[in-house]
Design an enzyme around this catalytic site. Structure first.
Site, PDB file in Angstrom:
ATOM      1  N   GLY A  18     101.953 105.897  17.758  1.00 51.19           N
ATOM      2  CA  GLY A  18     102.682 105.139  16.751  1.00 51.19           C
ATOM      3  C   GLY A  18     102.394 103.658  16.696  1.00 51.19           C
ATOM      4  N   GLY A  20      99.545 102.356  15.832  1.00 52.27           N
ATOM      5  CA  GLY A  20      98.620 102.083  14.743  1.00 52.27           C
ATOM      6  C   GLY A  20      97.153 102.144  15.115  1.00 52.27           C
ATOM      7  N   LYS A  21      96.820 102.830  16.204  1.00 52.19           N
ATOM      8  CA  LYS A  21      95.410 102.847  16.618  1.00 52.19           C
ATOM      9  C   LYS A  21      94.520 103.602  15.630  1.00 52.19           C
ATOM     10  CE  LYS A  21      96.220 106.482  20.099  1.00 52.19           C
ATOM     11  NZ  LYS A  21      97.704 106.490  19.992  1.00 52.19           N
ATOM     12  N   THR A  22      95.042 104.693  15.041  1.00 54.87           N
ATOM     13  CA  THR A  22      94.244 105.401  14.041  1.00 54.87           C
ATOM     14  C   THR A  22      94.002 104.514  12.823  1.00 54.87           C
ATOM     15  OG1 THR A  22      95.030 107.576  14.747  1.00 54.87           O
ATOM     16  CG2 THR A  22      94.162 107.417  12.522  1.00 54.87           C
ATOM     17  N   SER A  23      95.034 103.811  12.384  1.00 59.99           N
ATOM     18  CA  SER A  23      94.893 102.910  11.234  1.00 59.99           C
ATOM     19  C   SER A  23      93.856 101.830  11.511  1.00 59.99           C
ATOM     20  CB  SER A  23      96.242 102.271  10.898  1.00 59.99           C
ATOM     21  OG  SER A  23      97.191 103.245  10.537  1.00 59.99           O
ATOM     22  N   ASP A  45      92.444 113.364  19.192  1.00 64.16           N
ATOM     23  CA  ASP A  45      93.902 113.359  19.339  1.00 64.16           C
ATOM     24  C   ASP A  45      94.470 114.630  18.727  1.00 64.16           C
ATOM     25  OD1 ASP A  45      96.587 112.905  19.401  1.00 64.16           O
ATOM     26  OD2 ASP A  45      96.514 110.925  18.478  1.00 64.16           O
ATOM     27  N   THR A 501     102.788 109.784  13.606  1.00 63.35           N
ATOM     28  CA  THR A 501     102.368 110.126  14.959  1.00 63.35           C
ATOM     29  C   THR A 501     103.545 110.388  15.894  1.00 63.35           C
ATOM     30  OG1 THR A 501     100.293 108.919  14.693  1.00 63.35           O
ATOM     31  CG2 THR A 501     101.002 109.385  16.942  1.00 63.35           C
TER      32      THR A 501
END
Length: 584
Positions: A18, A20-23, A45, A501
């Site tokens: 949550g 924001g690593k994917t973003s 993930d 997430t």
């Protein structure tokens, strides 16, 4: 807004769920692709929504991202890989070992360690110069291997066949026992990961105190393992545009104070900082708006809620109070607010005249700091993992190790230095704490996972079958599993945020608990802007993006649900915790 600088070929984005690593990984990949670089974006993930973010169906092979030249992505499913690996390891023993032993092996291969190793297996093949990655200028990994995984891979006994026949039952090294053929590949991957000329690890954190504490722990752990080319990405920094909005002013002030007070080691890292955005970064249009806000209009309006918002903590506490004693466990990923929720419930019950023990197994959780004051009837405790590991290690060596030859005993000692030994040792201390719930309330922040519970259960069953010395088992441990599975004694509260997430990870946690025959009592959705009453334009729009996740929890996930608003008063100390529990 500044994104992390890509000075190396490999970039790993790591951080709690949550943050924001994917973003940030997607935005960085898109920026590089727009600059003419060829980029492969990889995620392993299990809770990844990379397909949705990129609007491209992904698989285990590089797939061109629609409308973005130079960008390819692949999404490896470590759960599927772990399942296949588990069957490959267990199948040879079917029909040879007793059924209880097979169940113990299956459970040993069903937990987080196996999934982590399956994920690392995918990383290793891509990191070590595979044909797949050689064609790209940059390879960006969303979700890096954890320090836990790297510690496992640096233990010499992880590569020993001794573990494939180990009957002590409590090791997490079993999942690595069949990976000997890939030892050189993994060593090359670890070397690549620690090469600062080739690889950068981006620690992603939100600008709040608990997130910075978690990031600092990760920094220290990775640095100790030789991964030192680390940078910090502070994501979601908010600047108020409505000076009369209490929530907006408070958020800006709290974030500024957290940034100013971040741990020294973390503050010394090269840092990028990205601003707060109200929209969800799902879809290429949203990603491009994130990179080029001056070129693209605001995203379309988000549909509102179709269900009534849940109430706050007080009705839930009223229900819990009726039991007069027992165990209340708050569970969830780091940063979702489980320590705060545990402290608020403990405080309220103590103020109602009950004897309450508030304890934690999380070394990063500061329950005493959260409370800041003492209260009659309320005790605060902390399970010291290092102390419990020493106690458990000595016990195992004195019993199981007493009959081993020198070589086998050395391997057992190495086994007991694995990260999962801590999990088992803490579990036993946890049993002693739970025992106090016979005549008072025990509130535990961060409980053992469903996998740990099943691992202990299957190991104990196997021990009984092979006539191990179960007569020495403490009564608190003997009673623990029945107590955890007793809905009259144990109430599990799953804490999450109204974001993709954290909700997906909470759903996985619930499935894990149900597999351990523990039914969660309620879900607590924390830090909701939708429920906060803010009228700041950015915060109000962000609140509307919470709606589908709140609906999902209410309609699909939870039997009971609680919604806690984002607090202008920090939920710390007696006043702040009272505001949280007695508010909305």
């Amino acid at each position: 807004m500044t994104l992390p600088v890509a000075n190396t070929r490999h970039l790993f984005f790591t951080g709690k769920g949550g943050v924001g690593k994917t973003s940030l990984a997607c935005a960085t990949a898109l920026r590089l692709a727009e600059d003419g670089q060829t980029v492969l974006l990889v995620s392993t993930d299990p809770a990844s929504n990379l397909d949705e973010v990129l609007e491209t169906p992904l698989c285990g092979q590089p797939t061109p991202v629609s409308q973005v030249p130079n960008l390819h992505a692949l999404n490896i499913d470590p759960e599927r890989a772990a399942s296949a690996y588990r069957e490959r390891m267990v199948a040879p023993y079917r029909g040879i070992l007793p059924d209880a032993a097979i169940r113990s092996m299956e459970e040993q291969f069903s937990g987080g360690c196996t999934v982590e190793i399956a994920a690392f297996d995918a990383f290793a093949n891509l990191l070590a110069g595979s044909v797949i990655t050689n064609a790209y200028d940059h390879v960006i990994f969303d979700t890096a291997p954890t320090g836990h995984t790297l510690r496992l891979l640096t233990l010499p006994s992880a590569w020993s066949n001794f573990l494939s026949t180990n009957t002590t039952g409590n090791s997490c090294l079993g999942p690595l026992a069949g990976l000997e053929p890939n030892k050189q590949l993994y060593a090359a991957a670890v070397a690549e990961l620690t090469d600062r000329d080739h690889t950068t690890v981006v620690l992603v954190a939100r600008p709040d105190t608990s997130a910075f504490r978690e990031a600092e722990r990760t920094r220290i752990e990775l640095a100790d393992l030789g991964v030192r080319n680390l940078v910090l990405a502070v994501n979601g920094v908010f600047k108020a545009t409505s000076p009369d909005d209490v929530i907006a002013r408070a958020m800006e002030a709290q974030q500024a104070a957290a940034i100013e007070a971040m741990p020294r080691g973390l503050a010394a890292l090269e840092r990028s900082q990205t601003g707060f955005i109200p929209m969800g970064l799902v879809g290429l249009r949203a990603l491009k708006a994130y990179l080029h806000p001056e070129q693209i209009a605001a995203p379309q309006t988000v549909p509102g809620l179709s269900v009534e918002l849940p109430g706050g903590l007080l009705p839930l506490i009223d229900e819990l109070e009726k039991t007069r004693h027992g165990l209340i466990m708050t569970m969830g990923k780091g940063g979702v607010g489980k320590t705060t929720v545990a402290a608020a419930i403990a405080l309220e019950l103590a103020q109602r005249g009950h004897n309450v023990l508030l304890s934690t197994t999380d070394p990063a959780a500061h329950v005493a700091w959260t409370l800041q004051e003492s209260l009659p009837g309320l005790s605060v405790d902390h399970i010291d993992a290092a102390l419990e590991v020493d106690r458990y290690r000595n016990e195992v060596l004195a019993t199981a190790g007493a009959y081993l030859d020198a070589q086998a005993k050395a391997m057992l000692e190495e086994d007991l230095r694995s990260p999962c030994t801590e999990e088992i040792a803490v579990f036993r201390a946890f049993a002693r704490t739970v025992d106090e719930g016979r005549d008072s309330f025990v509130i535990l922040d961060t409980a053992p996972t469903g996998h740990t519970i099943l691992l202990m259960d299957s190991a104990e069953a196997y021990h009984r079958e092979v006539m191990r010395t179960q007569g020495d088992m403490p009564e608190a441990v003997r009673q623990l599993l029945p107590r955890l599975r007793d809905p009259e004694f144990t109430h599990v509260l799953i804490v999450t945020l109204a974001e993709a997430t954290p909700v997906h990870e909470a759903e996985r946690l619930q499935a894990d608990l149900r597999r351990a025959q523990i039914e969660p009592y309620a879900w607590v959705i924390d830090q909701s802007l939708l429920a906060s009453g803010t009228h700041d334009p950015a915060l109000a729009e962000r609140g509307r993006y919470e709606a589908p996740f709140i609906e999902r929890v209410i309609k699909q996930d939870a039997k009971r649900s609680v919604l806690l608003p984002w607090q202008a008063t920090p939920p710390v100390g007696l006043h702040g915790l009272e505001e949280l529990s007695r508010g909305h």
